[in-house]
Design an enzyme around this catalytic site. Structure first.
Site, PDB file in Angstrom:
ATOM      1  N   MET A 136     -37.430 -41.694  77.819  1.00  0.00           N
ATOM      2  CA  MET A 136     -38.392 -42.224  78.783  1.00  0.00           C
ATOM      3  C   MET A 136     -39.039 -41.148  79.650  1.00  0.00           C
ATOM      4  O   MET A 136     -40.062 -41.397  80.279  1.00  0.00           O
ATOM      5  CB  MET A 136     -37.705 -43.232  79.704  1.00  0.00           C
ATOM      6  CG  MET A 136     -36.644 -42.608  80.600  1.00  0.00           C
ATOM      7  SD  MET A 136     -35.994 -43.729  81.875  1.00  0.00           S
ATOM      8  CE  MET A 136     -37.395 -43.856  82.970  1.00  0.00           C
ATOM      9  N   TYR A 137     -38.457 -39.942  79.709  1.00  0.00           N
ATOM     10  CA  TYR A 137     -38.982 -38.915  80.599  1.00  0.00           C
ATOM     11  C   TYR A 137     -40.341 -38.437  80.107  1.00  0.00           C
ATOM     12  O   TYR A 137     -40.469 -37.938  78.981  1.00  0.00           O
ATOM     13  CB  TYR A 137     -38.019 -37.733  80.701  1.00  0.00           C
ATOM     14  CG  TYR A 137     -36.678 -38.067  81.319  1.00  0.00           C
ATOM     15  CD1 TYR A 137     -36.486 -39.204  82.086  1.00  0.00           C
ATOM     16  CD2 TYR A 137     -35.592 -37.214  81.133  1.00  0.00           C
ATOM     17  CE1 TYR A 137     -35.257 -39.495  82.647  1.00  0.00           C
ATOM     18  CE2 TYR A 137     -34.353 -37.499  81.699  1.00  0.00           C
ATOM     19  CZ  TYR A 137     -34.192 -38.648  82.450  1.00  0.00           C
ATOM     20  OH  TYR A 137     -32.965 -38.925  83.001  1.00  0.00           O
ATOM     21  N   SER A 138     -41.332 -38.558  80.971  1.00  0.00           N
ATOM     22  CA  SER A 138     -42.723 -38.237  80.611  1.00  0.00           C
ATOM     23  C   SER A 138     -43.127 -38.953  79.320  1.00  0.00           C
ATOM     24  O   SER A 138     -43.889 -38.434  78.521  1.00  0.00           O
ATOM     25  CB  SER A 138     -42.940 -36.729  80.453  1.00  0.00           C
ATOM     26  OG  SER A 138     -43.001 -36.089  81.689  1.00  0.00           O
ATOM     27  N   LEU A 139     -42.575 -40.148  79.152  1.00  0.00           N
ATOM     28  CA  LEU A 139     -42.896 -40.961  77.979  1.00  0.00           C
ATOM     29  C   LEU A 139     -42.712 -40.187  76.673  1.00  0.00           C
ATOM     30  O   LEU A 139     -43.545 -40.232  75.779  1.00  0.00           O
ATOM     31  CB  LEU A 139     -44.326 -41.501  78.086  1.00  0.00           C
ATOM     32  CG  LEU A 139     -44.653 -42.287  79.358  1.00  0.00           C
ATOM     33  CD1 LEU A 139     -46.025 -42.921  79.256  1.00  0.00           C
ATOM     34  CD2 LEU A 139     -43.604 -43.324  79.683  1.00  0.00           C
ATOM     35  N   GLY A 140     -41.611 -39.468  76.600  1.00  0.00           N
ATOM     36  CA  GLY A 140     -41.281 -38.743  75.386  1.00  0.00           C
ATOM     37  C   GLY A 140     -41.643 -37.274  75.393  1.00  0.00           C
ATOM     38  O   GLY A 140     -41.114 -36.502  74.593  1.00  0.00           O
TER      39      GLY A 140
END
Length: 340
Positions: A61-65
């Protein structure tokens, strides 16, 4: 650098874990303007490696991948794969569609494959469930995680914030069925939030589970004076929800950190992280986005707080309602990244 076994396993990890939520792409995700891109992240990955850190934590989920992509590109520049312990997490939806998120067999099998694609790796060392999934039977989740390990896509599994009874239930389901059990708990622990000391930490100590806390500096609150702000403190929406209770007591704790830091001639961050080592934490997950962050974290391992100093740091604390244990996914959440 010191290295210890992570929980009951033989996996050797550094006593510090570099959290990689701050590395990625500001145009992808909700993390704000404080995220560093690949070129900006490189010096911190290098410095961590040079300091002996071999443990790195990210999530799908971090920076949407994008965090996984950046980490996957940078780590090979400084070390061979077998020298790195890479952890990632799954749970949050990556698309507004049924089965695109959560901890079902279908979702977990997709999530691990997508993470490996973004990381450009054949396996991760530690695959963690980011939160508890109330909509999926824990038997389904634990068997799927076991199969992921047996397929060679993850070496070990871990969990993140949840209620202690949920963690105990998951471990017992795995034990009873001969499935892989969690070796680590990544939970919310710091001087401003100590509710985990009531049940989760004693449970992990009893079962030999490794503790790798997130936000050990309370989103930076413990690393600066009470009234000082940063870009992240002003734009981190989730962080603002974590420390709204007992603010006067929190201020007193921050002031105690500052006083001991001045007495010892070290940074506030060093003092706040040293408290974790005094409490028997395996490896706090530290962020690094500015010069001096990693050096301050490394210094914490050697500071050695006295019993009197620990008492001074803990004395102002007042009980709080639990936060960060359960995550409600926003209705408009969307994770659209390459490889998903």
């Amino acid at each position: 650098m010191e290295y210890v076994n992570l929980g009951p396993s033989g996996l050797k990890v550094s006593r510090l874990c570099l959290g990689c939520m701050s590395y990625g792409d500001t145009s992808r995700g909700w993390h704000g303007d404080w995220v560093l891109d690949q070129d900006q992240s490189r010096p911190f990955i290098r410095e961590a490696m040079e300091a002996g850190i071999n443990f790195f934590d990210t999530a799908n989920m971090y920076s949407l991948g994008a965090s996984e992509e950046v980490v996957g590109k940078l780590l090979p520049e400084f070390a061979k794969r077998d020298e790195i312990v890479l952890a990632t997490k799954a749970f949050m939806p990556w698309r507004q569609a049924p089965n695109a998120g959560g901890l079902s067999r279908k979702a977990l099998m997709q999530a691990i494959d997508d993470s490996l694609t973004r990381l450009n790796m054949d396996y991760v060392d530690l695959f963690q469930i980011h939160r508890w999934d109330k909509d999926t039977p824990i038997e389904e989740t634990m068997e799927a995680l076991h199969d992921i390990v047996k397929a060679g896509k993850a070496r070990y599994i871990g969990a993140s914030s949840m209620w202690a009874w949920q963690f105990a239930k998951a471990q017992e389901v795995a034990r009873a069925n001969g499935w892989t059990r969690f070796i680590s708990m990544q939970n919310h622990v710091n001087l401003l939030y100590r509710e985990e000391e009531r049940e989760m930490l004693p449970l992990c100590a009893d079962q030999g589970v490794g503790i790798i806390p997130w936000s050990p500096l309370a989103r930076g609150k413990l690393a600066r004076s009470w009234d000082e702000t940063t870009v992240r403190s002003e734009t981190d929406g989730f962080g603002k929800t974590l420390y709204r209770q007992q603010e006067e007591a929190d201020r007193a704790i921050v002031e105690a950190v500052g006083a001991i830091a001045e007495e010892r001639g070290v940074s506030r961050a060093t003092v706040a992280l040293a408290w974790h080592f005094a409490k028997g934490v395996t490896a706090p997950i530290v962020g690094a986005t500015k010069e001096g962050h990693i050096a301050a974290a490394v210094a914490a391992m050697d500071l050695g707080l006295t019993e009197d100093e620990v008492a001074r740091l803990e004395a102002p604390y007042l009980p709080k309602s639990p936060v960060g244990v359960e995550t409600t996914v926003p209705r408009n959440w969307s994770l659209s990244v390459a490889g998903t």
